[in-house]
Design a protein around this motif. Structure first.
Motif, mmCIF file in Angstrom:
data_model
loop_
_atom_site.group_PDB
_atom_site.id
_atom_site.type_symbol
_atom_site.label_atom_id
_atom_site.label_comp_id
_atom_site.label_asym_id
_atom_site.label_seq_id
_atom_site.Cartn_x
_atom_site.Cartn_y
_atom_site.Cartn_z
ATOM 1 N N PRO A 15 50.896 -86.884 33.983
ATOM 2 C CA PRO A 15 50.576 -87.069 32.565
ATOM 3 C C PRO A 15 51.451 -86.202 31.664
ATOM 4 O O PRO A 15 51.617 -85.004 31.896
ATOM 5 C CB PRO A 15 49.102 -86.643 32.497
ATOM 6 C CG PRO A 15 48.568 -86.950 33.853
ATOM 7 C CD PRO A 15 49.690 -86.625 34.792
ATOM 8 N N TRP A 56 48.780 -91.382 32.668
ATOM 9 C CA TRP A 56 47.766 -91.087 33.688
ATOM 10 C C TRP A 56 48.264 -91.563 35.040
ATOM 11 O O TRP A 56 48.980 -92.567 35.148
ATOM 12 C CB TRP A 56 46.475 -91.837 33.310
ATOM 13 C CG TRP A 56 45.403 -91.860 34.352
ATOM 14 C CD1 TRP A 56 44.449 -90.918 34.576
ATOM 15 C CD2 TRP A 56 45.171 -92.894 35.327
ATOM 16 N NE1 TRP A 56 43.636 -91.300 35.626
ATOM 17 C CE2 TRP A 56 44.060 -92.505 36.099
ATOM 18 C CE3 TRP A 56 45.812 -94.104 35.597
ATOM 19 C CZ2 TRP A 56 43.566 -93.276 37.136
ATOM 20 C CZ3 TRP A 56 45.331 -94.891 36.638
ATOM 21 C CH2 TRP A 56 44.216 -94.481 37.396
ATOM 22 N N MET A 74 41.524 -85.920 37.472
ATOM 23 C CA MET A 74 42.437 -86.485 36.481
ATOM 24 C C MET A 74 41.640 -87.098 35.336
ATOM 25 O O MET A 74 40.532 -87.613 35.512
ATOM 26 C CB MET A 74 43.310 -87.573 37.123
ATOM 27 C CG MET A 74 44.075 -87.103 38.352
ATOM 28 S SD MET A 74 45.213 -85.764 38.021
ATOM 29 C CE MET A 74 46.342 -86.590 36.916
ATOM 30 N N ASN A 75 42.201 -87.098 34.127
ATOM 31 C CA ASN A 75 41.547 -87.694 32.971
ATOM 32 C C ASN A 75 41.675 -89.208 33.040
ATOM 33 O O ASN A 75 42.762 -89.768 32.986
ATOM 34 C CB ASN A 75 42.206 -87.164 31.687
ATOM 35 C CG ASN A 75 41.641 -87.818 30.443
ATOM 36 O OD1 ASN A 75 40.547 -88.389 30.469
ATOM 37 N ND2 ASN A 75 42.370 -87.712 29.345
ATOM 38 N N PRO A 115 42.451 -91.698 28.660
ATOM 39 C CA PRO A 115 43.457 -91.226 27.720
ATOM 40 C C PRO A 115 43.154 -91.719 26.316
ATOM 41 O O PRO A 115 42.503 -92.740 26.119
ATOM 42 C CB PRO A 115 44.760 -91.826 28.254
ATOM 43 C CG PRO A 115 44.337 -92.971 29.103
ATOM 44 C CD PRO A 115 43.008 -92.616 29.667
#
Length: 547
Positions: A483, A40, A1-2, A5
């Protein structure tokens, strides 16, 4: 996952130290919201590195975040009225009901309105007569709706004032069909300000149950056009407080293009469809659901068909051509036969592909055999259903058993419909059943017929994401937390989280933590999830005291 952001000027809220129901990360314990969007979801470790001074940080303290619920069939004004009327749901006998009426008569003036009685639980197994209600109320006008709201009992004074004995459906105080419509309408002589108070009460109550949207099934026999227009924000006022979104339907039959234009004009192009409580038949409790063979406890009747296949077909044809969902309230197997015949007629007129693409709605669908389910799949029909019906009436010796005998075991076929590929959306039919989505999920998991039980995940999707799909939402991200999804969610105090499947139906891997199946509350405990916060599109609808 990012975990990084992009910067934003919107309000940032970081939820930590809990659980997040997300297919994007089944093990997520934290979620970042950027205004009206989920930015997120991820782990506690990642949240610690992500957190900065721009963010409001909320310690969940072990609470669960899920997508907000959608109630796919409700009557908002009626629900608000029921919340402030005489509560008859706890009346365990005819005598208790009459005592409650007498108490109400001693403390109020004017018409006595009550909701929720169900004689199938009573030792007497009969409804009160008009004379008994006159005696209990001191000859006051009385209207008491049965739990299914398709019939009622009325006092002799109200019956005389409305001349109900001269109308179809009158039976010594018990009213169905035309007589019930007249009595119900008289009990709902409300101005817009009164309707607003009921609507606000119902919608605030819904928000407190984690519901972010309600599918309003309005119809002219239930409420006037102005009632739905107010719910849609087209006239009147619902006040300044943020409330759950209303997904509006209007259940009125149309048989020509001019009728369609006339019926839809007041709603200014914002109707989801000409569907909902456009009645093909009635209810099992009132013995007006249309059956192929007679009622077990009333062999003289097979119920009531309110429409023909030709009328249904023309209505569906016109709705399809107008780009609207059509659909019907349908409960009995003969009622469903007639709806399916209507779908065939409409398909001949506009083509089967266009009918499938319209995803017309069938509300309740309590009696569907395998052949009918196959036809629903063929025509792309949606089933909007209420698990609470089975919980209330599906037990041995209960209402279904009394009315239908051996047919009672094949009611509300959630598993069969889902396995065949039918989209099943869940709701309450409030005020028939309480606005209580976790109870509905539980009822689907613990169906009285083990063969029709579904997993808590399937039921939860039916009460969230499927509700948006059933209403034709263009945003496919609604009903999930990932997201880019809308910030539409609820926070829950829960006792235990697990993957819950019907005994003998879940694959062994699905309940193994390594499978990565998102966790939901255990529904076989004594403590039901308690809503702490409800948010829709970034706007707070409800917050519990102390959260």
């Amino acid at each position: 996952m990012n975990a990084n952001p992009a910067p934003s000027s919107s309000k940032l809220t970081l939820y930590r130290n809990g659980s997040v129901y997300s297919a994007a990360d089944p093990f997520a314990t934290a979620m970042l919201v950027d205004g009206d969007t989920v930015a997120w979801v991820g782990s506690e470790h990642a949240a610690a590195s992500l957190q900065d001074s721009r963010m409001d940080v909320v310690d969940l303290g072990g609470a669960l975040i899920t997508p907000g619920f959608v109630d796919s069939h409700a009557h908002i004004t009626e629900t608000g009225a029921a919340l402030s009327s005489l509560d008859l749901t706890k009346a365990a006998s005819l005598a208790e009901l009459l005592d409650l009426v007498a108490e109400a008569a001693a403390g109020t003036e004017g018409l006595i309105v009550g909701y929720g009685w169900d004689e199938s639980f009573w030792p007497e197994r009969r409804v009160p007569t008009a004379a008994e209600l006159d005696a209990a109320s001191g000859s006051r006008p009385v209207y008491l709706a049965r739990t299914d709201v398709h019939c009622a009992v009325v006092s002799g004074t109200l019956a005389a004032a409305l001349k109900l004995a001269a109308h179809d459906g009158w039976d010594n105080g018990f009213v169905v069909r035309e007589a019930h419509t007249l009595a119900r309408t008289a009990s709902r002589s409300l101005d817009l300000a009164q309707r607003s108070r009921y609507q606000q009460a119902a919608l605030k109550h819904a928000a407190a149950q984690g519901i972010i949207a309600v599918t309003e099934m309005a119809a002219p026999h239930i409420s006037p056009v102005e009632d739905l227009r107010q719910l849609m924000g087209l006239e009147g006022s619902l006040g300044a407080d943020p409330l759950p979104e209303v997904l509006p339907y209007w259940g009125q039959l149309v048989q020509s293009e001019s009728e369609l234009a006339e019926v839809t004009a007041p709603f200014e192009g914002r109707l989801r469809g000409l569907a909902g409580d456009l009645n093909m038949d009635g209810s099992i409790g009132a013995r007006t659901a249309a059956l192929r063979s007679p009622y077990t406890d009333a062999p003289e009747t097979t119920g009531t068909l309110y429409l023909t296949a030709e009328q249904a077909g023309r209505h569906l044809e016109l709705a399809t051509r107008a780009g609207l969902q059509g659909g019907f309230h349908v409960i009995g197997d003969a009622g469903l036969d007639t709806v399916l015949a209507g779908l065939r007629i409409a398909a001949e007129a506009v083509g089967e592909d266009r009918i499938r693409a319209s995803h017309h709605r069938l509300e309740h669908v309590e009696m569907a055999d395998d052949a009918a389910i196959a036809e629903m799949v063929r025509f792309g029909a949606i089933a909007s259903m209420q698990p609470g019906f089975d919980a209330a009436w599906g037990n041995s010796g209960g209402l279904y058993d009394q009315r239908l005998g051996e047919r009672s075991s094949s009611m509300n076929r959630f598993a069969s419909l889902l396995s065949a590929g039918v989209l099943v959306a869940l709701g309450s039919d409030g005020p028939v059943m309480p606005l209580d989505p976790w109870s509905a999920v539980r009822a689907a998991v613990f169906h009285s017929n083990a063969a029709e039980r579904i997993s808590s995940r399937a039921a939860f999707i039916g009460h969230t994401r499927a509700g948006w799909r059933a209403a034709g939402s263009a945003n496919f991200m609604l009903g999930q937390l990932a997201p880019g999804a809308p910030a539409s969610y609820a926070v829950w105090e829960v006792e235990e989280l697990m993957v819950q499947t019907p005994e003998g139906k879940g694959a062994a891997w699905s309940t193994d933590p390594r499978a990565g199946t998102p966790l939901l509350p255990a529904l076989d405990t004594t403590h039901q999830p308690r809503c702490l916060l409800t948010v829709h599109n970034g706007t707070q609808l409800y917050r519990s005291v102390g959260f």
